[in-house]
Enzyme design. Sequence first.
Site, PDB file in Angstrom:
ATOM      1  N   LYS A  65      -5.622  13.299 -16.502  1.00 34.08           N
ATOM      2  CA  LYS A  65      -4.407  14.003 -16.933  1.00 34.08           C
ATOM      3  C   LYS A  65      -3.258  13.013 -17.070  1.00 34.08           C
ATOM      4  CE  LYS A  65      -2.967  15.151 -12.224  1.00 34.08           C
ATOM      5  NZ  LYS A  65      -2.452  16.153 -11.312  1.00 34.08           N
ATOM      6  N   ARG A  93      -7.216  13.563 -22.152  1.00 34.60           N
ATOM      7  CA  ARG A  93      -6.445  13.885 -20.949  1.00 34.60           C
ATOM      8  C   ARG A  93      -5.796  15.250 -21.100  1.00 34.60           C
ATOM      9  NH1 ARG A  93      -5.109   9.510 -17.594  1.00 34.60           N
ATOM     10  NH2 ARG A  93      -6.240   7.735 -18.424  1.00 34.60           N
ATOM     11  N   ILE A  95      -2.849  17.752 -20.964  1.00 35.57           N
ATOM     12  CA  ILE A  95      -1.401  17.686 -21.161  1.00 35.57           C
ATOM     13  C   ILE A  95      -0.762  18.769 -20.294  1.00 35.57           C
ATOM     14  CG2 ILE A  95       0.445  17.873 -22.887  1.00 35.57           C
ATOM     15  CD1 ILE A  95      -1.429  15.602 -23.525  1.00 35.57           C
ATOM     16  N   ASN A 109      -4.442  20.167 -31.090  1.00 33.76           N
ATOM     17  CA  ASN A 109      -5.621  19.467 -30.576  1.00 33.76           C
ATOM     18  C   ASN A 109      -6.826  19.757 -31.457  1.00 33.76           C
ATOM     19  OD1 ASN A 109      -7.252  18.031 -28.598  1.00 33.76           O
ATOM     20  ND2 ASN A 109      -8.041  20.029 -27.964  1.00 33.76           N
ATOM     21  N   HIS A 111     -10.865  19.986 -31.382  1.00 33.50           N
ATOM     22  CA  HIS A 111     -11.939  20.161 -30.403  1.00 33.50           C
ATOM     23  C   HIS A 111     -13.271  20.371 -31.132  1.00 33.50           C
ATOM     24  CE1 HIS A 111     -13.637  21.087 -26.487  1.00 33.50           C
ATOM     25  NE2 HIS A 111     -14.329  22.029 -27.097  1.00 33.50           N
TER      26      HIS A 111
HETATM   27  C1  GAR Z   1     -13.684  14.191 -31.600  1.00 37.66           C
HETATM   28  O1  GAR Z   1     -14.976  14.703 -31.805  1.00 37.66           O
HETATM   29  C2  GAR Z   1     -12.790  15.245 -30.958  1.00 37.66           C
HETATM   30  O2  GAR Z   1     -13.060  16.547 -31.377  1.00 37.66           O
HETATM   31  C3  GAR Z   1     -13.141  15.061 -29.502  1.00 37.66           C
HETATM   32  O3  GAR Z   1     -13.240  13.663 -29.338  1.00 37.66           O
HETATM   33  C4  GAR Z   1     -13.705  13.083 -30.544  1.00 37.66           C
HETATM   34  C5  GAR Z   1     -12.806  11.928 -30.898  1.00 37.66           C
HETATM   35  O4  GAR Z   1     -13.355  11.156 -31.916  1.00 37.66           O
HETATM   36  N1  GAR Z   1     -12.155  15.642 -28.662  1.00 37.66           N
HETATM   37  C6  GAR Z   1     -12.441  16.311 -27.548  1.00 37.66           C
HETATM   38  O5  GAR Z   1     -13.562  16.463 -27.130  1.00 37.66           O
HETATM   39  C7  GAR Z   1     -11.232  16.859 -26.818  1.00 37.66           C
HETATM   40  N2  GAR Z   1     -11.638  17.781 -25.819  1.00 37.66           N
HETATM   41  P1  GAR Z   1     -12.475  10.056 -32.628  1.00 37.66           P
HETATM   42  O6  GAR Z   1     -11.854   9.185 -31.543  1.00 37.66           O
HETATM   43  O7  GAR Z   1     -13.464   9.286 -33.461  1.00 37.66           O
HETATM   44  O8  GAR Z   1     -11.432  10.745 -33.478  1.00 37.66           O
END
Ligand code: GAR
Length: 192
Positions: A65, A93, A95, A109, A111
Amino acid sequence: MNVVILGSGRGSNARRLLEAEREGNLGKARVVSVFSDRPDGPILKLGDEFGVEARYLDPGSYRTKLDGDAEKAYIKAIGTKDPGLVVLAGFMRVIKPPMIRAFEGKIINLHPSLLPSFKGLEAIRQAYEYGVKITGCTVHYVTEDVDSGPVIDQEAVRIESDDTLESLEDKVHAAEHRLLPEVVARLSMNEA
Ligand code: GAR
């Protein structure tokens, strides 16, 4: 509309936003800064490549976090950019309320699942292992409850019987790379 991107690692979605901007496909949005909580992520290399500020911001001593002085430093660094949008593109992290309040309604965000299914870490793996036939990705507003804010848009991805976890990851990432720039462009056009 100024856009600040926060990321933690690979930066493929930050890259897609910068590419979309370069191609003229990001509406009125302009990426002004990319901040990473890791000093060594490929995401920081985007700075030189795209001529945009990209730098490490110390996330403090917590692992999952942003809190305390580090959170204050993030709020200050982001605030000086006068952002219309703060995009969490792989920022791993949580927020907390002070930062959410500082940029009320402006933090979104990405996801890698169709929320509200498969919140939290390793969402693509969660969906694959559960055996659902359709998953995807979501862009949503960030609120105090993790991965629970109002959904802005989603793209579905079908899981075929011959998909492996790796092939599914590729498909979900490809969907993210389409969805996120579209959403940012759309939000930039709505801004007063
Ligand atoms: C992405 O798949 C995004 O959805 C995920 O991290 C990856 C980042 O990829 N985010 C999460 O899981 C957030 N909970 P990137 O660094 O290549 O953009």
